[in-house]
Design an enzyme around this catalytic site. Structure first.
Site, mmCIF file in Angstrom:
data_model
loop_
_atom_site.group_PDB
_atom_site.id
_atom_site.type_symbol
_atom_site.label_atom_id
_atom_site.label_comp_id
_atom_site.label_asym_id
_atom_site.label_seq_id
_atom_site.Cartn_x
_atom_site.Cartn_y
_atom_site.Cartn_z
ATOM 1 N N ASN A 7 0.883 -1.169 0.000
ATOM 2 C CA ASN A 7 0.000 0.000 0.000
ATOM 3 C C ASN A 7 0.921 1.219 0.000
ATOM 4 O O ASN A 7 1.438 1.617 1.050
ATOM 5 C CB ASN A 7 -0.893 -0.050 1.247
ATOM 6 C CG ASN A 7 -1.814 1.145 1.334
ATOM 7 O OD1 ASN A 7 -1.733 2.075 0.523
ATOM 8 N ND2 ASN A 7 -2.679 1.147 2.330
ATOM 9 N N ARG A 99 -2.637 -2.137 -3.362
ATOM 10 C CA ARG A 99 -3.835 -1.339 -3.155
ATOM 11 C C ARG A 99 -3.728 -0.143 -4.103
ATOM 12 O O ARG A 99 -2.736 0.586 -4.084
ATOM 13 C CB ARG A 99 -3.883 -0.830 -1.715
ATOM 14 C CG ARG A 99 -5.043 0.104 -1.512
ATOM 15 C CD ARG A 99 -4.966 0.825 -0.206
ATOM 16 N NE ARG A 99 -6.110 1.724 -0.110
ATOM 17 C CZ ARG A 99 -6.099 2.841 0.586
ATOM 18 N NH1 ARG A 99 -5.022 3.206 1.246
ATOM 19 N NH2 ARG A 99 -7.166 3.599 0.623
ATOM 20 N N HIS A 189 -12.732 2.996 0.124
ATOM 21 C CA HIS A 189 -12.763 1.979 1.194
ATOM 22 C C HIS A 189 -13.494 0.723 0.733
ATOM 23 O O HIS A 189 -13.989 -0.050 1.564
ATOM 24 C CB HIS A 189 -13.508 2.484 2.457
ATOM 25 C CG HIS A 189 -12.747 3.467 3.286
ATOM 26 N ND1 HIS A 189 -13.394 4.434 4.029
ATOM 27 C CD2 HIS A 189 -11.422 3.649 3.509
ATOM 28 C CE1 HIS A 189 -12.499 5.155 4.672
ATOM 29 N NE2 HIS A 189 -11.287 4.711 4.360
ATOM 30 N N ARG A 250 -10.784 15.470 7.722
ATOM 31 C CA ARG A 250 -11.614 15.892 6.583
ATOM 32 C C ARG A 250 -13.010 16.293 7.056
ATOM 33 O O ARG A 250 -13.577 15.652 7.949
ATOM 34 C CB ARG A 250 -11.752 14.763 5.561
ATOM 35 C CG ARG A 250 -10.451 14.407 4.903
ATOM 36 C CD ARG A 250 -10.672 13.333 3.840
ATOM 37 N NE ARG A 250 -9.451 12.596 3.628
ATOM 38 C CZ ARG A 250 -9.358 11.268 3.541
ATOM 39 N NH1 ARG A 250 -10.448 10.526 3.615
ATOM 40 N NH2 ARG A 250 -8.196 10.694 3.356
ATOM 41 N N GLU A 395 -8.053 -5.400 5.032
ATOM 42 C CA GLU A 395 -7.957 -5.109 3.607
ATOM 43 C C GLU A 395 -6.795 -5.870 2.965
ATOM 44 O O GLU A 395 -6.896 -6.319 1.832
ATOM 45 C CB GLU A 395 -7.786 -3.595 3.406
ATOM 46 C CG GLU A 395 -9.056 -2.837 3.746
ATOM 47 C CD GLU A 395 -8.825 -1.370 4.058
ATOM 48 O OE1 GLU A 395 -8.457 -1.070 5.217
ATOM 49 O OE2 GLU A 395 -8.999 -0.534 3.159
#
Ligand code: ADP
Length: 414
Positions: A7, A99, A189, A250, A395
């Site tokens: 990733n 990813r 996601h 965010r 993940e």
């Protein structure tokens, strides 16, 4: 098959090696050989490394870029110091799974990387200028190190949301903006939402078609997904990961007119305002203290600071509002699933989000909720009409499994 999962982000390279194959997937017996992270390449890098259940190691190295980082990493894993016995050279790594953040409209599922797929990921750079270039660097570095004969697979954050219908993915702006620039909701996601939906149905012995749930991934980034008949039919993140729930830094949803007003009043460019909304907002922006939920909850206990309380309240309120809207969008659901650092570890936040959802048939079981920290299980009462679960996401495991399935040409069900 030893699969290296990468990733590659803007300031870190996260990695795992997972030994798996079709039989291991079937038996749910994949084996994690090692995992860790290299932070801040491009100078002095801090490496965190853990082989199986050994103690974590932390050390530094001077690594100029991602290629140097990957080269160093594989040498380290192959050395005696690492504590990894399965890997002695690059030849012991049979595949690499990446990813990739944005797959645009093209990548509906994970893909074996060739020049054509590389070009496709490049074509999505406009949609994810902060993420895709780093993912590409990771892929190129792995190609260089392992050679073209080692298969590499791209697993996209956006793919799972490909089933979202037009009415949910189009913004109500002039249609030609979609036609010209592909401005629409993509959602992110996806690997996490897909994984916990899979775990949920395995836990309850249901089929994919019987999976009607709302998943809440609450980590530093946060998103919700409405999953009906196993398919994502709506999600809270949009063209970029900025939309939707309140996150660590965010803002999530806001009136777009705010961008112009802040730019004008503060003498900022639109892209500077976008950076502010991405990096200075959310929990951090409201509390003025931190983006870390654990610290906010500790602070709240010690001092009950008004802005800290507000940050947590707004975070939970937004999440509850999304649950309500997805219940309406789906015509009801069977369960809510919490995941991500906050969703997996904070009974307090889960309880706050679910409070006053009794009208929807959801009653949290205080004992179940307290017990489900870092492990998966029911957090509502068993007879709730709307059940609630905490399920740890993984993940990397899903990326490793997709890598194996894509290479062997087997279907990789969502
Ligand atoms: P990322 O999105 O970067 O993968 P994580 O999923 O690890 O992040 O989530 C990080 C968030 O989870 C942080 O806000 C952290 O404070 C929060 N978190 C982790 N453990 C707990 C806990 N026990 N209670 C509350 N929040 C927690």
């Amino acid at each position: 098959m030893n699969v290296l999962v990468l990733n590659a982000g803007s300031s870190s390279l996260k990695f795992q090696i997972i030994a798996t194959d079709l039989e291991h997937i079937q038996q749910d017996k994949d084996e994690r050989i090692c995992k860790g992270e290299i932070e801040r390449e491009g100078g002095e890098a801090i490496i965190t490394f853990q082989a199986k259940d050994n103690p974590k190691q932390k050390f530094t190295a001077t690594l100029r870029d991602i290629s140097a980082a990957l080269d160093y990493l594989v040498r380290y894993i192959a050395s005696d110091q690492s504590g990894v016995t399965e890997i002695r050279s690059t030849a012991d790594i049979q595949a690499v799974g990446h990813r990739v953040v944005h797959g645009g409209e093209r990548f509906k599922e994970s893909a074996l990387i060739d020049d054509n797929v590389l070009q496709g990921i490049e074509d999505c750079i406009d949609l994810a200028p902060l993420h895709n270039p780093n993912n590409l660097k990771g892929i190129r570095a792995a190609r260089e190190l392992f050679g073209k004969d080692t298969p590499q697979v791209a697993v996209f954050d956006t793919s799972f949301h490909h089933s979202i219908p037009e009415e949910a993915y189009l913004y109500a702006i002039p249609y030609h903006l979609y036609r010209r620039y592909r401005i629409r909701r993509y959602g992110f996601h996806g690997t996490s939402h897909r994984y916990v939906a899979f775990r949920y149905r395995a836990m309850r012995g249901l089929t994919r078609e019987q999976t009607n749930i709302i998943t809440l991934h609450l980590g530093n980034g946060c998103s919700a997904a409405a999953i009906k008949g196993g398919d994502s039919i709506d999600t809270s993140m949009g063209l970029t990961p900025l939309e939707g729930l309140v996150m660590g830094t965010r803002s999530g949803d806001l009136d777009p007119a705010i961008v112009g007003l802040v730019a004008c009043k503060e003498g900022m460019s639109p892209s500077e305002v976008e950076t502010l909304l991405n990096t200075q907002s959310g929990l951090l922006g409201i509390s003025g203290l931190t983006n870390d939920m654990r610290e906010l909850l500790a602070e709240l206990k010690d001092h009950d600071d008004r802005r800290v309380r507000l940050a947590v309240d707004i975070f939970c309120y937004r999440a509850r509002k999304y649950i309500g809207s997805y219940l309406a969008a789906m015509g009801g659901a069977d369960a809510i699933v919490f995941t991500g650092g906050i969703g997996e570890n904070s009974p307090e936040i889960r309880a706050r989000i679910c409070e006053s959802l009794e009208w929807a048939g959801l009653t949290i079981d205080a004992r179940n909720n307290q017990q489900m920290v870092g492990r998966g299980g029911l957090i509502s009462t068993e007879d709730s009409k709307l059940l609630a679960y905490a399920i740890p996401t993984d993940e990397e495991l899903l990326i490793a499994r997709d890598t194996v399935r894509v290479i062997l040409g087997k279907p990789h069900p969502s």
